[in-house]
Design an enzyme around this catalytic site. Structure first.
Site, short mmCIF file in Angstrom:
data_model
loop_
_atom_site.label_atom_id
_atom_site.label_comp_id
_atom_site.label_asym_id
_atom_site.label_seq_id
_atom_site.Cartn_x
_atom_site.Cartn_y
_atom_site.Cartn_z
N LYS A 182 0.84 -1.20 0.00
CA LYS A 182 0.00 0.00 0.00
C LYS A 182 0.87 1.25 0.00
O LYS A 182 2.05 1.20 0.37
CB LYS A 182 -0.88 0.01 1.26
CG LYS A 182 -2.00 -0.99 1.27
CD LYS A 182 -2.82 -0.87 2.55
CE LYS A 182 -3.94 -1.90 2.62
NZ LYS A 182 -4.99 -1.71 1.63
N ARG A 185 -10.37 -11.63 2.12
CA ARG A 185 -11.21 -12.70 1.56
C ARG A 185 -10.49 -14.05 1.62
O ARG A 185 -11.12 -15.09 1.73
CB ARG A 185 -11.63 -12.32 0.13
CG ARG A 185 -10.49 -12.11 -0.81
CD ARG A 185 -10.86 -11.28 -2.04
NE ARG A 185 -11.01 -9.85 -1.73
CZ ARG A 185 -11.32 -8.92 -2.63
NH1 ARG A 185 -11.55 -9.25 -3.89
NH2 ARG A 185 -11.44 -7.66 -2.28
N1 BES Z 1 -8.05 -3.72 4.31
C1 BES Z 1 -8.29 -3.34 2.96
C2 BES Z 1 -9.62 -2.61 2.78
C3 BES Z 1 -9.74 -1.27 3.43
C4 BES Z 1 -9.43 -0.13 2.73
C5 BES Z 1 -10.19 -1.17 4.72
C6 BES Z 1 -9.57 1.10 3.32
C7 BES Z 1 -10.32 0.07 5.33
C8 BES Z 1 -10.02 1.21 4.63
C9 BES Z 1 -8.31 -4.58 2.07
O1 BES Z 1 -7.52 -5.63 2.49
C10 BES Z 1 -7.80 -4.14 0.73
O2 BES Z 1 -6.70 -3.71 0.65
N2 BES Z 1 -8.65 -4.28 -0.29
C11 BES Z 1 -8.30 -3.89 -1.61
C12 BES Z 1 -8.83 -4.97 -2.55
C13 BES Z 1 -8.30 -4.86 -3.94
C14 BES Z 1 -6.81 -5.11 -4.00
C15 BES Z 1 -9.03 -5.87 -4.81
C16 BES Z 1 -8.94 -2.54 -1.91
O3 BES Z 1 -10.04 -2.28 -1.43
O4 BES Z 1 -8.32 -1.75 -2.59
ZN ZN Z 2 -5.49 -5.53 1.89
#
Ligand code: BES
Ligand code: ZN
Ligand code: ZN
Length: 498
Positions: A275, A349
């Site tokens: 990230k 997931r």
């Molecule tokens: N933990 C994140 C989702 C999240 C984002 C929670 C912002 C709280 C605030 C999750 O694991 C994630 O990174 N999801 C990705 C999925 C994508 C790579 C398909 C996302 O939402 O960008």
């Molecule tokens: Zn994530």
């Protein structure tokens, strides 16, 4: 804080402050106000006539009784129109009020419960939600502050003919459990590791009859074939844990079991699909769903609900260490499905997939998972409600209604099978990310692939698990979202099974 019932006349209640709710347009017919006004030599009349004391929503007025009443002050709280007054509004009103009277250093408060009732809210529900909201509204996180916060409020008198001890007890247990969930999600990630989450769950279970806690380690999960979960965990040196809390509230009906499953990523760096700094900053809270489940089990056990509930938290970090999984890897989940890792940041997931299979193996026939799963749910719904996705419309409705009654807003999102096309992989049965468009739905549908024949609902709390401001029921930081819905759902399921 001590919560008690007061069956005496409101006029003779002795407290630092009396709380009276006032509906808009009913200022002249509010019974409690009329009664107090007599002792105040009708002194409230001009204030009502000038509109200073008003039932308008958000308006509150403090009156000092100057020795004319047994209590020192009366706080009139505008509630808006009676027909529009729902649980969510009551909870916000009381949350705000709790902090205001606490600032005035009031040590005792007497609440005129009947004045907060409306079409949807009777005295029992009002008392429960008031107790819950006083506790939740006065929450603060000070574990790592040298100077601890103190709460002035010590005694709360619930003034009402119909109020039962049970209502207050429930409100107190649920409010306190919510603060336990908030504490966990506010805790820093070097403190709240998967191991620590397991310890907290075990300690809670220890204090509750009919509840047992099992903590599965990496090797035990490997023997169960949890390749999807362990693929996420392999980039971190922190040992992962599958936290399993088993509550047998209705042992006579062993076959009837609901599973509550939480995403417990104690820190989500994104893994090798790392990230940005800004995106990572709040990722200590990626275990909020897990905290919600642990705290829900605490309250469910303490309330002694007559239902068998399995609480499962898939707890691990998602880190980019030397052993981390790569984009392009293929892992085999506990149910035998093969998964291509399209994006290591779609890890929630992956851990939930095996947690669901484990729940099925333990006999769960209804499953609710709670997860900070996607940024996309924020794009879709903003931060004013939770997104719900399910495979059984009746069960999904039950979950949504359970939340509504206790002041949590949940909105159903589509799960049309056509969206699954986005999860097709060239090399495995499925891939873990669905590309652009409907990201919250494709995340949900991935999890749904592991729900077997159960009735399953996924709650995406990513947008609401944290708040940037203290307002109403919400205190800045972790919100504990979803926990109250889970308890309310189990309460309904328990009474249906009787
Ligand atoms: N933990 C994140 C989702 C999240 C984002 C929670 C912002 C709280 C605030 C999750 O694991 C994630 O990174 N999801 C990705 C999925 C994508 C790579 C398909 C996302 O939402 O960008
Ligand atoms: Zn994530
Ligand atoms: Zn995550």
């Amino acid at each position: 804080m001590k919560l008690m019932i007061d069956r005496g006349e409101l006029i003779s209640t002795e407290a630092d402050v009396v709380l009276i709710g006032l509906f808009e347009g009913e200022e002249n017919s509010n019974e409690s106000m009329t009664a107090l006004n007599e002792n105040l030599n009708q002194g409230l009349n001009p204030l009502v006539a000038d509109g200073e004391i008003s039932g308008r929503s958000g308006r509150s007025v403090l009156i000092h009784s100057l020795g004319l009443l047994e209590s020192k002050r009366v706080f009139f709280i505008g509630l808006g129109h009676r027909e529009e007054y729902k649980a969510v509004a009551l909870k916000n009103t009381i949350g705000n009020t709790a902090r205001e009277i606490n600032k005035m250093n009031c040590e005792s408060v007497s609440v005129d419960v009947a004045s907060f009732t409306s079409v949807d809210i009777d005295e029992n529900v009002a008392a429960e939600l008031i107790a819950q909201s006083l506790i939740a509204g006065l929450y603060s996180y000070d574990r790592f502050k040298t100077e601890k916060t103190t709460v002035a409020l010590k005694n709360v008198l619930f003034h009402g003919a119909m109020v039962e001890n049970e209502d207050i007890f429930r409100g107190e247990k649920i409010g306190s459990a919510l603060n336990v969930a908030r504490n966990m999600a506010n805790d820093p990630p070097n403190y709240l590791t998967p191991t620590k989450m397991g310890e907290i769950a075990a300690e809670i279970a220890e204090g509750i009859p009919k509840m047992e806690c099992k903590l599965l380690n990496r090797d035990e999960m490997a023997s169960l074939g949890m390749g999807s979960f362990l693929g996420v965990a392999q980039g971190s040196i922190e040992p992962p844990k599958l936290v399993v809390m088993n509550y047998e509230g209705n042992p006579a009906d062993k076959k009837n079991k609901v599973a509550l499953i939480g995403k417990g990523i104690t820190f989500d760096s994104g893994g090798l699909d790392i990230k940005s700094a800004a995106g990572m900053r709040t990722m200590k809270g990626d275990m909020a769903g897990g905290a919600t489940v642990i705290a829900a089990l605490k309250a469910i056990g303490e309330l002694g609900l007559r239902l068998n509930v399995l609480g499962i938290v898939a707890a691990t970090e998602n880190m980019p260490g030397g052993g981390a999984q790569r984009p392009g890897d293929v892992v085999v989940a506990m149910n035998g499905k093969t998964i291509e890792i399209d994006n290591t940041d779609a890890e929630g997931r992956l851990v939930l997939a095996d947690a669901l299979t484990y729940a099925l193996s333990q006999g769960a026939h209804k499953i609710v998972d709670v997860a900070t799963l996607t940024g996309a749910v924020h794009v879709a719904l903003g931060d004013k409600c939770v997104g719900a996705f399910g495979n059984d419309s009746e069960f999904t409705r039950l979950v949504i209604d359970s939340g509504f009654e206790v002041g949590e807003r949940i909105w159903e999102m589509p799960t049309y099978p056509e969206y699954k096309d986005q999860l097709k992989s060239d090399v495995a049965d499925i891939k873990n990310a669905g590309g652009s468009g409907a990201g919250a739905t494709t995340g949900a549908l991935f999890i749904g692939e592991f729900a077997g024949d159960s009735q399953w609902v996924h709650l995406d709390i990513a947008a609401v698990s944290k708040s940037s401001a203290t307002k109403g029921f919400t205190v800045k930081g972790a919100t504990g979202s979803g926990m109250i819905t889970l308890i309310s759902l189990c309460d309904k399921l328990a009474s249906n099974s009787e």
